[in-house]
Write an enzyme that holds these catalytic residues in place. Structure first.
Site, PDB file in Angstrom:
ATOM      1  N   ARG A  46      25.183 -26.973  40.986  1.00  0.00           N
ATOM      2  CA  ARG A  46      24.381 -25.952  40.282  1.00  0.00           C
ATOM      3  C   ARG A  46      23.015 -26.528  39.899  1.00  0.00           C
ATOM      4  O   ARG A  46      22.023 -25.813  39.793  1.00  0.00           O
ATOM      5  CB  ARG A  46      25.119 -25.414  39.045  1.00  0.00           C
ATOM      6  N   TYR A  52      10.181  -3.026  45.857  1.00  0.00           N
ATOM      7  CA  TYR A  52      11.560  -2.778  46.307  1.00  0.00           C
ATOM      8  C   TYR A  52      12.335  -2.076  45.166  1.00  0.00           C
ATOM      9  O   TYR A  52      12.138  -2.398  43.992  1.00  0.00           O
ATOM     10  CB  TYR A  52      12.210  -4.117  46.693  1.00  0.00           C
ATOM     11  N   ASP A  88       5.354 -11.150  45.703  1.00  0.00           N
ATOM     12  CA  ASP A  88       6.541 -11.020  46.549  1.00  0.00           C
ATOM     13  C   ASP A  88       6.045 -10.945  47.994  1.00  0.00           C
ATOM     14  O   ASP A  88       5.434  -9.961  48.410  1.00  0.00           O
ATOM     15  CB  ASP A  88       7.338  -9.766  46.162  1.00  0.00           C
ATOM     16  N   LYS A  94      15.833 -11.756  54.399  1.00  0.00           N
ATOM     17  CA  LYS A  94      15.057 -11.035  55.405  1.00  0.00           C
ATOM     18  C   LYS A  94      14.524 -12.005  56.467  1.00  0.00           C
ATOM     19  O   LYS A  94      15.301 -12.611  57.156  1.00  0.00           O
ATOM     20  CB  LYS A  94      13.937 -10.254  54.693  1.00  0.00           C
TER      21      LYS A  94
HETATM   22  N1  LCS Z   1      11.848  -8.073  47.406  1.00  0.00           N
HETATM   23  C1  LCS Z   1      11.693  -7.264  48.461  1.00  0.00           C
HETATM   24  C2  LCS Z   1      10.312  -6.939  48.955  1.00  0.00           C
HETATM   25  C3  LCS Z   1      12.803  -6.703  49.084  1.00  0.00           C
HETATM   26  O1  LCS Z   1      12.612  -5.901  50.139  1.00  0.00           O
HETATM   27  C4  LCS Z   1      14.101  -6.995  48.585  1.00  0.00           C
HETATM   28  C5  LCS Z   1      15.333  -6.395  49.181  1.00  0.00           C
HETATM   29  C6  LCS Z   1      14.222  -7.851  47.479  1.00  0.00           C
HETATM   30  C7  LCS Z   1      13.062  -8.391  46.920  1.00  0.00           C
HETATM   31  C8  LCS Z   1      15.551  -8.233  46.931  1.00  0.00           C
HETATM   32  O2  LCS Z   1      16.176  -9.128  47.798  1.00  0.00           O
HETATM   33  P1  LCS Z   1      17.761  -9.310  47.964  1.00  0.00           P
HETATM   34  O3  LCS Z   1      18.310  -9.521  46.595  1.00  0.00           O
HETATM   35  O4  LCS Z   1      18.303  -8.074  48.577  1.00  0.00           O
HETATM   36  O5  LCS Z   1      17.874 -10.531  48.808  1.00  0.00           O
HETATM   37  N2  LCS Z   1      15.083  -5.329  50.052  1.00  0.00           N
HETATM   38  C9  LCS Z   1      16.016  -4.596  50.634  1.00  0.00           C
HETATM   39  C10 LCS Z   1      15.715  -3.460  51.449  1.00  0.00           C
HETATM   40  O6  LCS Z   1      14.604  -2.981  51.656  1.00  0.00           O
HETATM   41  N3  LCS Z   1      16.841  -2.993  51.934  1.00  0.00           N
HETATM   42  O7  LCS Z   1      17.948  -3.655  51.461  1.00  0.00           O
HETATM   43  C11 LCS Z   1      17.491  -4.716  50.574  1.00  0.00           C
END
Ligand code: LCS
Length: 395
Positions: free
Chosen positions: A57, A110, A185, A210
């Site tokens: 951790r 998001y 971001d 992603k």
């Molecule tokens: N920031 C952006 C720009 C994102 O598109 C997402 C998730 C996150 C943060 C959060 O990331 P995660 O916790 O899912 O790894 N975007 C998503 C989308 O457009 N479709 O499903 C998840």
């Protein structure tokens, strides 16, 4: 140390003395704890007077290598790998904010980030002050929202799902003037296409789920910035709330990230071809892609991004119903949320990724009910076009 181009750092970019067995690929350290040689050695590691690992951790060698790689390709001093993109956003927010504070954010983010900002942080008496897309280019409007309790500025660019582009240098200059950090971001661009720190941002974060992972098999996040800030975020939040990335996921991201340059080149080239084709299609009302001269953010995207990325949004004539018909008739593109995978993914933000925005909030953020979002994959663009052409006959 010799300086290489970013493409080379994406493939190498980490020190290679991690193994006496001389592995090409970094070993996966699947262990929750680490042995101490004796009581004194354990005490020294805990005191920080001797280098070594104590507990995953707190730190793990595989996760450390990913952090080193991300710092390198984002041009940052240090990085933190987290359990998800959301835990990256939450860790930065909760490390920098206390009850009574506020922060400035662009309105189009998001959907999960929007819920964290507008509901959960609000429950902690922290105020998100949203700037509307029409004011993103106005330093004056941004400054008008800043007061003595403002702790940072937050920009998502290109934004999910509208592909709005924020001028990072402009927001960074406002942030600097008020001695505030700018958090970006950078998920949609990836570190291959855009490095916000090189144009004035202080903290960069990603959903590593992603483009960094790139293969749709993990959930993860990363945060990058100065050693001082990363140490603050670790001490104030990550270490004790515990949203760390598992060594296995870090190993998969290390594997995925090696092909980031070639993937982003192909995602970007195919997306530009498809966006141009969509723009000329008689059944398509509007296309949102930063690489089209018709896009409001085209000039800024050209200035701050290497290419324009793999994400497209578009509206079909006939609104939501016509859009649903397209999504229900694609055969190659997969109807699914997430993005940045090898496979093309198509989804409907108003009822899926951004369903948590109220209709009023969606309107303010520029997310129309008929908007469809396409994450262009690594298939041949002609096949993606043929699939969309067929699906559009049903609209
Ligand atoms: N920031 C952006 C720009 C994102 O598109 C997402 C998730 C996150 C943060 C959060 O990331 P995660 O916790 O899912 O790894 N975007 C998503 C989308 O457009 N479709 O499903 C998840």
């Amino acid at each position: 140390m010799k300086k290489f181009s970013k493409d080379t750092d994406i493939v190498h970019g980490i020190h290679t003395t991690y193994s006496t067995s001389m592995d090409l690929v970094p070993p996966l350290h699947l262990t929750s704890t680490f042995k101490f040689k004796n009581a004194e050695h354990g005490a020294e590691i805990f005191a920080g007077t001797t280098e070594g690992y104590a507990y995953t951790r707190v730190a793990n060698p595989t996760v450390d290598l990913l952090q080193e790689k991300i710092a390198k390709i984002e041009g940052a001093e240090d990085a933190i790998a987290t359990s998800s993109g959301m835990s990256a956003v939450a860790s930065v927010s909760l490390a920098l904010l206390k009850p009574g504070d506020n922060f400035i954010s662009c309105s189009t983010v998001y959907g999960g980030t929007f819920v964290l900002f507008s509901k959960h942080l609000k429950d902690l008496h922290i105020e998100a002050r949203f700037i509307s897309p029409g004011d993103y280019a106005s330093a004056q409007q941004i400054e008008a929202a800043i007061d003595g309790k403002t702790r940072f500025l937050y920009a998502e660019t290109p934004a999910n799902p509208t592909l709005d582009v924020i001028d990072i240098a402009l927001w960074a200059s406002v942030a600097k003037k008020h001695h505030l950090p700018l958090v970006v971001d950078n998920t949609f661009a990836s570190p291959y296409l855009q490095n916000p720190i090189s144009i004035g941002a202080d903290i960069v974060l990603h959903s590593a789920t992603k483009y960094l992972g790139g293969h749709g098999d993990i959930i993860g996040g990363v945060i990058a910035g100065s050693k001082k800030m990363m140490s603050h975020i670790k001490e104030e939040y990550v270490r004790h709330y515990g949203p760390i990335m598992s060594p296995f996921n870090a190993w998969l991201v290390l594997r995925g990230v090696k092909t980031l340059a070639v993937r982003m080149e192909k995602h970007s080239d195919s997306a530009l071809t498809i966006a141009q084709w969509l723009e000329a299609h008689p059944k398509v009302a509007k296309v949102f892609y930063p690489g089209l001269p018709s896009h409001a953010g085209y000039a800024i995207a050209k200035k701050q991004m290497k290419k324009f990325g793999g994400m497209i949004a578009f509206e079909v004539k006939g609104g939501t119903d016509a859009g649903k018909k397209v999504m229900n008739h694609v055969e190659l593109c997969i109807l699914a949320v997430s993005l940045g995978d090898c496979e093309s993914l198509i989804q409907h933000p108003a009822s899926m990724t951004h369903a948590a925005y109220s209709p009023e909030e969606r309107k303010k953020a520029g997310i129309s009910d008929g908007l469809i979002r396409l994450s262009v994959g690594l298939e041949h663009p002609d096949d993606i076009i043929a699939d969309l052409e067929n699906a559009l006959t049903f609209a």
